[in-house]
Write a protein that holds these residues in place. Structure first.
Motif, mmCIF file in Angstrom:
data_model
loop_
_atom_site.group_PDB
_atom_site.id
_atom_site.type_symbol
_atom_site.label_atom_id
_atom_site.label_comp_id
_atom_site.label_asym_id
_atom_site.label_seq_id
_atom_site.Cartn_x
_atom_site.Cartn_y
_atom_site.Cartn_z
ATOM 1 N N UNK A 1 0.936 -1.281 -0.077
ATOM 2 C CA UNK A 1 0.117 0.181 0.118
ATOM 3 C C UNK A 1 0.169 1.040 0.137
ATOM 4 N N UNK A 2 1.941 1.445 0.643
ATOM 5 C CA UNK A 2 3.139 2.524 0.108
ATOM 6 C C UNK A 2 3.359 2.694 -0.591
ATOM 7 N N UNK B 1 1.388 5.920 -6.940
ATOM 8 C CA UNK B 1 -0.739 5.798 -8.019
ATOM 9 C C UNK B 1 -0.376 7.337 -7.972
ATOM 10 N N UNK B 2 -1.694 7.156 -6.311
ATOM 11 C CA UNK B 2 -2.615 7.961 -5.897
ATOM 12 C C UNK B 2 -1.640 9.478 -5.691
ATOM 13 N N UNK B 3 -0.584 9.134 -5.409
ATOM 14 C CA UNK B 3 -0.336 10.807 -4.943
ATOM 15 C C UNK B 3 0.699 11.326 -6.831
ATOM 16 N N UNK B 4 0.807 10.689 -7.466
ATOM 17 C CA UNK B 4 1.221 11.541 -8.728
ATOM 18 C C UNK B 4 -0.165 11.547 -9.703
ATOM 19 N N UNK C 1 -5.366 10.510 -3.802
ATOM 20 C CA UNK C 1 -5.559 10.906 -2.547
ATOM 21 C C UNK C 1 -7.032 10.280 -1.873
ATOM 22 N N UNK C 2 -7.778 11.005 -2.345
ATOM 23 C CA UNK C 2 -9.008 10.424 -1.984
ATOM 24 C C UNK C 2 -9.588 9.435 -2.105
ATOM 25 N N UNK C 3 -9.532 8.602 -3.787
ATOM 26 C CA UNK C 3 -9.667 7.152 -3.563
ATOM 27 C C UNK C 3 -8.516 6.003 -2.407
ATOM 28 N N UNK D 1 0.564 4.525 8.270
ATOM 29 C CA UNK D 1 1.902 4.920 7.680
ATOM 30 C C UNK D 1 2.043 5.874 7.000
ATOM 31 N N UNK D 2 0.554 6.135 6.208
ATOM 32 C CA UNK D 2 0.664 7.164 5.200
ATOM 33 C C UNK D 2 0.379 9.061 5.924
#
Lengths: 198, 191
Positions: free
Chosen positions: B55-56, B62-65, B69-71, B122-123
């Motif tokens: 997940x990290x 993927x999510x940050x780029x 992030x809301x997903x 972690x996030x």
């Protein structure tokens, strides 16, 4: 099954926390004040009713083999909606509940109702079941969180009800208090239901 | 040294069960016998560590780029569900012995909120990759410690003479509360 019976089933006979004892993590963690307890309870009612509606409406289209992942996606979508709404409109509460809002996804009660009820019954019945179970959850949250707030802080919803001289029982709002008070609450419920039967 | 401190903090001081209440369901459900409790604990260490790594990477790669992030919640729960399924199939094929020992616990882990909780923490805590690895191993070892200790105590409680209404989960919760008092003694420990 008639509608009233479905609703009552969720609130008392099969109360998710006090009788079925599922979804304990959030119950134990965030019941430090009544406001948090109510906030969490309302969030769970919203997610549970929403996912019950969608899942029962789609029950004829979801293939049996992939039903669990499908249910989880529906639940995760509703949790995300609630997460964003609370972030926007009730920021204080959002901060207090923290990681436990996204964790509604893995709250066993929601998946359990999807599997046991919504996937087999009509939309109308599923709405009532979702509301019933949700209200049952809310009632348990209110009982536990008000007990913890009164004992641990001498207040309720921030209003002081015990005199200043009362020395707050710090343990009640610390982690051990959650376990012990919930244990006692379940004990009381067991006692009352046994007496009713006898 | 900082990493050792992080490990001790996540292992004992902020114990996942007694201080953070994540993963209480399997903790109460699978703690009737010491050996099954240990099996569950080891399976949890395995899955939490693997899930945190994946997940990290997915979150930052993927999510940050893509600014999605809301997903996070949806993506993480799907990764965890798929991962558990995959680990189960992999163990069945390549390590039948281990599969037999852990097998029944694996499906249960998907709905263990500890896995998703650690991945999200972690996030939230903005850990680096190494820190998040240490944190996940520490937290999940804390789960093993808690569930094995609790199973040991529960073994004795079973033989105690209790009021009828307190039997079962009520007394388990009270026992857990008393153990939590002991863990409260570690709070404030600075390393």
């Amino acid at each position: 099954m008639n509608k009233l019976k479905i609703f009552k089933n969720g609130v008392t006979t099969e109360n998710p926390i006090l009788v079925q004892q599922v979804g304990m993590c959030a119950t134990l963690a965030i019941t430090t004040s009544l406001m948090n307890g109510i906030g969490m309870g309302v969030a769970v009612i919203a997610v549970l009713t929403g996912s019950n509606i969608v899942i029962s409406a789609l029950r004829k289209f979801i293939p049996d083999e992939v039903r669990i992942p499908a249910f989880i996606i529906v639940i995760a979508a509703f949790t995300t909606i609630i997460d964003l709404l609370m972030h926007a409109y009730t920021f204080e509460l959002y901060k207090a509940l923290g990681v436990f809002i996204p964790l509604i996804v893995v709250n066993c009660i929601i998946l359990a109702r999807a599997e046991a009820f919504a996937s087999k019954n009509s939309v109308m019945d599923s709405i009532i079941d979702g509301l019933g179970m949700g209200v049952g959850y809310l009632v348990a949250m209110i009982l536990l969180s008000s007990a913890r707030e009164i004992l641990g802080n001498g207040t309720i919803l921030g209003l002081r009800i015990l005199p200043e001289a009362y020395e707050p029982m710090m343990m009640a709002i610390q982690p051990p208090g959650a376990f012990i008070l919930l244990g006692l609450l379940i004990g009381i419920v067991n006692y009352l239901s046994r007496r009713k039967k006898a | 040294m900082e990493l050792v401190g992080l490990f001790i903090t996540s292992f004992i001081v902020n114990n996942i069960i007694f201080m953070q209440f994540l993963g209480t369901c399997p903790f109460l459900g699978v703690s009737k016998k010491i050996d099954t409790a240990a099996g569950m604990g080891i399976a949890v260490i395995f899955v939490i560590t693997l899930a945190s790594i994946i997940t990290y990477i997915i979150h930052y790669a993927i999510l940050v780029t893509l600014e999605l992030e809301y997903l996070q919640t949806i993506v993480f729960i799907l990764i965890i569900a798929a991962l558990v399924q995959f680990v189960e199939m992999f163990l069945k094929k390549s390590a039948p012995g281990l599969y037999k020992a852990l097998g029944i616990f694996l499906p249960l882990i998907t709905t263990n909120c500890a896995v998703l909780g650690v991945a999200i923490n972690n996030i939230i805590y903005e850990y680096t990759f190494v820190e998040s690895l240490v944190y996940s191993v520490g937290i999940s070892s804390g789960f093993l410690l808690a569930i094995v200790l609790f199973a040991g105590v529960r073994d004795k409680v079973d033989y105690a003479d209790l009021p009828e209404s307190l039997k079962g989960s009520a007394i388990s919760l009270i026992t857990a509360g008393l153990m939590s008092v002991a863990f409260l003694g570690f709070s404030g420990l600075q390393l």
